[in-house]
Scaffold this motif. Structure first.
Motif, PDB file in Angstrom:
ATOM      1  N   ILE A 233      -2.131 -11.795  10.255  1.00 52.65           N
ATOM      2  CA  ILE A 233      -1.568 -10.546   9.742  1.00 52.65           C
ATOM      3  C   ILE A 233      -2.127  -9.388  10.549  1.00 52.65           C
ATOM      4  N   THR A 234      -1.277  -8.814  11.367  1.00 55.24           N
ATOM      5  CA  THR A 234      -1.682  -7.624  12.116  1.00 55.24           C
ATOM      6  C   THR A 234      -0.719  -6.476  11.887  1.00 55.24           C
ATOM      7  N   GLY A 235       0.496  -6.787  11.523  1.00 51.97           N
ATOM      8  CA  GLY A 235       1.497  -5.752  11.298  1.00 51.97           C
ATOM      9  C   GLY A 235       2.738  -6.363  10.715  1.00 51.97           C
ATOM     10  N   GLY A 236       3.689  -5.516  10.447  1.00 50.62           N
ATOM     11  CA  GLY A 236       4.949  -5.998   9.911  1.00 50.62           C
ATOM     12  C   GLY A 236       5.310  -5.281   8.629  1.00 50.62           C
ATOM     13  N   ASP A 237       6.238  -5.867   7.896  1.00 48.15           N
ATOM     14  CA  ASP A 237       6.756  -5.255   6.683  1.00 48.15           C
ATOM     15  C   ASP A 237       6.499  -6.149   5.479  1.00 48.15           C
ATOM     16  N   ILE A 238       6.125  -5.517   4.382  1.00 42.35           N
ATOM     17  CA  ILE A 238       5.974  -6.206   3.108  1.00 42.35           C
ATOM     18  C   ILE A 238       6.891  -5.506   2.117  1.00 42.35           C
ATOM     19  N   TYR A 239       7.671  -6.314   1.391  1.00 43.25           N
ATOM     20  CA  TYR A 239       8.637  -5.765   0.444  1.00 43.25           C
ATOM     21  C   TYR A 239       8.228  -6.090  -0.980  1.00 43.25           C
ATOM     22  N   PHE A 240       8.238  -5.063  -1.824  1.00 39.16           N
ATOM     23  CA  PHE A 240       7.929  -5.215  -3.236  1.00 39.16           C
ATOM     24  C   PHE A 240       9.132  -4.756  -4.046  1.00 39.16           C
ATOM     25  N   GLY A 241       9.414  -5.474  -5.092  1.00 37.23           N
ATOM     26  CA  GLY A 241      10.457  -5.053  -6.012  1.00 37.23           C
ATOM     27  C   GLY A 241       9.871  -4.983  -7.400  1.00 37.23           C
ATOM     28  N   LEU A 242      10.029  -3.842  -8.052  1.00 37.17           N
ATOM     29  CA  LEU A 242       9.473  -3.668  -9.391  1.00 37.17           C
ATOM     30  C   LEU A 242      10.526  -3.119 -10.331  1.00 37.17           C
ATOM     31  N   ALA A 243      10.439  -3.547 -11.567  1.00 43.44           N
ATOM     32  CA  ALA A 243      11.286  -2.950 -12.592  1.00 43.44           C
ATOM     33  C   ALA A 243      10.806  -1.521 -12.810  1.00 43.44           C
ATOM     34  N   GLU A 244      11.698  -0.671 -13.261  1.00 40.91           N
ATOM     35  CA  GLU A 244      11.305   0.711 -13.564  1.00 40.91           C
ATOM     36  C   GLU A 244      10.142   0.663 -14.542  1.00 40.91           C
ATOM     37  N   SER A 245       8.985   1.200 -14.127  1.00 36.69           N
ATOM     38  CA  SER A 245       7.809   1.085 -14.975  1.00 36.69           C
ATOM     39  C   SER A 245       6.729   2.042 -14.494  1.00 36.69           C
ATOM     40  N   TYR A 246       5.855   2.403 -15.405  1.00 36.92           N
ATOM     41  CA  TYR A 246       4.703   3.225 -15.052  1.00 36.92           C
ATOM     42  C   TYR A 246       3.732   2.450 -14.161  1.00 36.92           C
ATOM     43  N   GLN A 247       3.843   1.125 -14.114  1.00 34.38           N
ATOM     44  CA  GLN A 247       2.918   0.292 -13.353  1.00 34.38           C
ATOM     45  C   GLN A 247       3.065   0.457 -11.848  1.00 34.38           C
ATOM     46  N   ILE A 248       4.110   1.116 -11.412  1.00 33.84           N
ATOM     47  CA  ILE A 248       4.289   1.329  -9.983  1.00 33.84           C
ATOM     48  C   ILE A 248       3.131   2.154  -9.415  1.00 33.84           C
ATOM     49  N   SER A 249       2.512   2.997 -10.254  1.00 35.94           N
ATOM     50  CA  SER A 249       1.363   3.785  -9.785  1.00 35.94           C
ATOM     51  C   SER A 249       0.171   2.878  -9.464  1.00 35.94           C
ATOM     52  N   TYR A 250       0.019   1.772 -10.205  1.00 36.73           N
ATOM     53  CA  TYR A 250      -1.056   0.814  -9.915  1.00 36.73           C
ATOM     54  C   TYR A 250      -0.814   0.134  -8.568  1.00 36.73           C
ATOM     55  N   LEU A 251       0.419  -0.221  -8.325  1.00 41.23           N
ATOM     56  CA  LEU A 251       0.753  -0.836  -7.046  1.00 41.23           C
ATOM     57  C   LEU A 251       0.471   0.136  -5.900  1.00 41.23           C
ATOM     58  N   ALA A 252       0.848   1.376  -6.062  1.00 43.57           N
ATOM     59  CA  ALA A 252       0.623   2.379  -5.013  1.00 43.57           C
ATOM     60  C   ALA A 252      -0.871   2.515  -4.713  1.00 43.57           C
ATOM     61  N   ARG A 253      -1.692   2.484  -5.733  1.00 36.19           N
ATOM     62  CA  ARG A 253      -3.137   2.593  -5.545  1.00 36.19           C
ATOM     63  C   ARG A 253      -3.676   1.391  -4.754  1.00 36.19           C
ATOM     64  N   GLU A 254      -3.208   0.187  -5.095  1.00 36.15           N
ATOM     65  CA  GLU A 254      -3.660  -1.017  -4.395  1.00 36.15           C
ATOM     66  C   GLU A 254      -3.168  -1.034  -2.947  1.00 36.15           C
ATOM     67  N   ILE A 255      -1.963  -0.599  -2.726  1.00 37.62           N
ATOM     68  CA  ILE A 255      -1.444  -0.532  -1.355  1.00 37.62           C
ATOM     69  C   ILE A 255      -2.282   0.417  -0.532  1.00 37.62           C
ATOM     70  N   ASN A 256      -2.672   1.535  -1.109  1.00 31.22           N
ATOM     71  CA  ASN A 256      -3.488   2.509  -0.399  1.00 31.22           C
ATOM     72  C   ASN A 256      -4.802   1.895   0.067  1.00 31.22           C
ATOM     73  N   SER A 257      -5.452   1.101  -0.780  1.00 28.43           N
ATOM     74  CA  SER A 257      -6.710   0.464  -0.362  1.00 28.43           C
ATOM     75  C   SER A 257      -6.447  -0.663   0.637  1.00 28.43           C
ATOM     76  N   PHE A 258      -5.332  -1.378   0.494  1.00 29.34           N
ATOM     77  CA  PHE A 258      -4.986  -2.455   1.420  1.00 29.34           C
ATOM     78  C   PHE A 258      -4.663  -1.907   2.804  1.00 29.34           C
ATOM     79  N   LYS A 259      -4.111  -0.716   2.868  1.00 30.60           N
ATOM     80  CA  LYS A 259      -3.760  -0.101   4.150  1.00 30.60           C
ATOM     81  C   LYS A 259      -5.002   0.133   5.017  1.00 30.60           C
ATOM     82  N   LYS A 260      -6.135   0.287   4.379  1.00 36.03           N
ATOM     83  CA  LYS A 260      -7.378   0.473   5.139  1.00 36.03           C
ATOM     84  C   LYS A 260      -7.749  -0.797   5.894  1.00 36.03           C
ATOM     85  N   LEU A 261      -7.455  -1.962   5.302  1.00 36.50           N
ATOM     86  CA  LEU A 261      -7.741  -3.239   5.947  1.00 36.50           C
ATOM     87  C   LEU A 261      -6.695  -3.611   6.990  1.00 36.50           C
TER      88      LEU A 261
END
Length: 134
Positions: free
Chosen positions: A71-99
Motif C-alpha cells: 500500500i503506497t497509494g491509490g483510492d479507497i471507497y467507503f459507502g455509508l448510510a446517512e448517519s452521524y457516524q460519518i464524522s467518526y470515519l472522517a476522524r479515522e481517515i485523518n489519522s490514517f492519512k498520516k501513515l
C-alpha cells in the motif's frame, strides 16, 4: 474439435463428452455442428461472454489482493448510510492519512441498500451527488 482438444491437452472424445454434459446441465445447445465446422449458438455466445466476465473479475481480484501487500497509494471507497457516524470515519481517515499520505479516500452516503449495491458491484460512485473525495 480436434484442435480445441489439443490446445486444452485433452482427447477429442473427452472434450465432446464435457461439452455434451454442459449442454445437458444448462438445457441449451451451445454449438451447431456441421461436417467440418462448429459454431456457437446464441446460448453459446452468452456463456462465452459470461465466462470472459468471470475471468476478468478473477484477474481484478488477484490484482487487488497483490496490491494489499504494497500500500503506497491509490483510492479507497467507503459507502455509508446517512448517519452521524460519518464524522467518526472522517476522524479515522485523518489519522490514517498520516501513515499513508498517497491514498485517496472517497466517501458516499445515501440509502443503505443503494450504497451496499454500489459497493458490492465495485462501483466508483462517480456522478453521485453525495460523493466526496477526502
Amino acid at each position: 474439435m480436434t484442435r480445441a482438444a489439443e490446445s486444452l491437452h485433452v482427447t477429442q472424445p473427452t472434450l465432446s463428452k464435457a461439452i455434451k454434459s454442459l449442454e445437458e446441465e444448462l438445457g441449451q445447445k451451445l454449438f451447431t455442428r456441421q461436417s467440418f465446422s462448429i459454431k456457437l449458438t446464441d446460448a453459446g455466445f452468452l456463456l462465452r461472454n459470461r465466462a470472459e466476465d468471470l475471468v476478468t473479475m478473477a484477474d481484478k481480484i488477484e490484482q487487488e489482493f497483490l496490491a494489499l501487500d504494497d500500500i503506497t497509494g491509490g483510492d479507497i471507497y467507503f459507502g455509508l448510510a446517512e448517519s452521524y457516524q460519518i464524522s467518526y470515519l472522517a476522524r479515522e481517515i485523518n489519522s490514517f492519512k498520516k501513515l499513508y499520505p498517497d491514498l485517496r479516500y472517497h466517501i458516499t452516503s445515501g440509502d443503505t441498500s443503494q450504497v451496499a449495491e454500489k459497493l458490492d458491484k465495485g462501483c466508483r460512485f462517480s456522478g453521485d451527488a453525495r460523493h466526496q473525495q477526502v
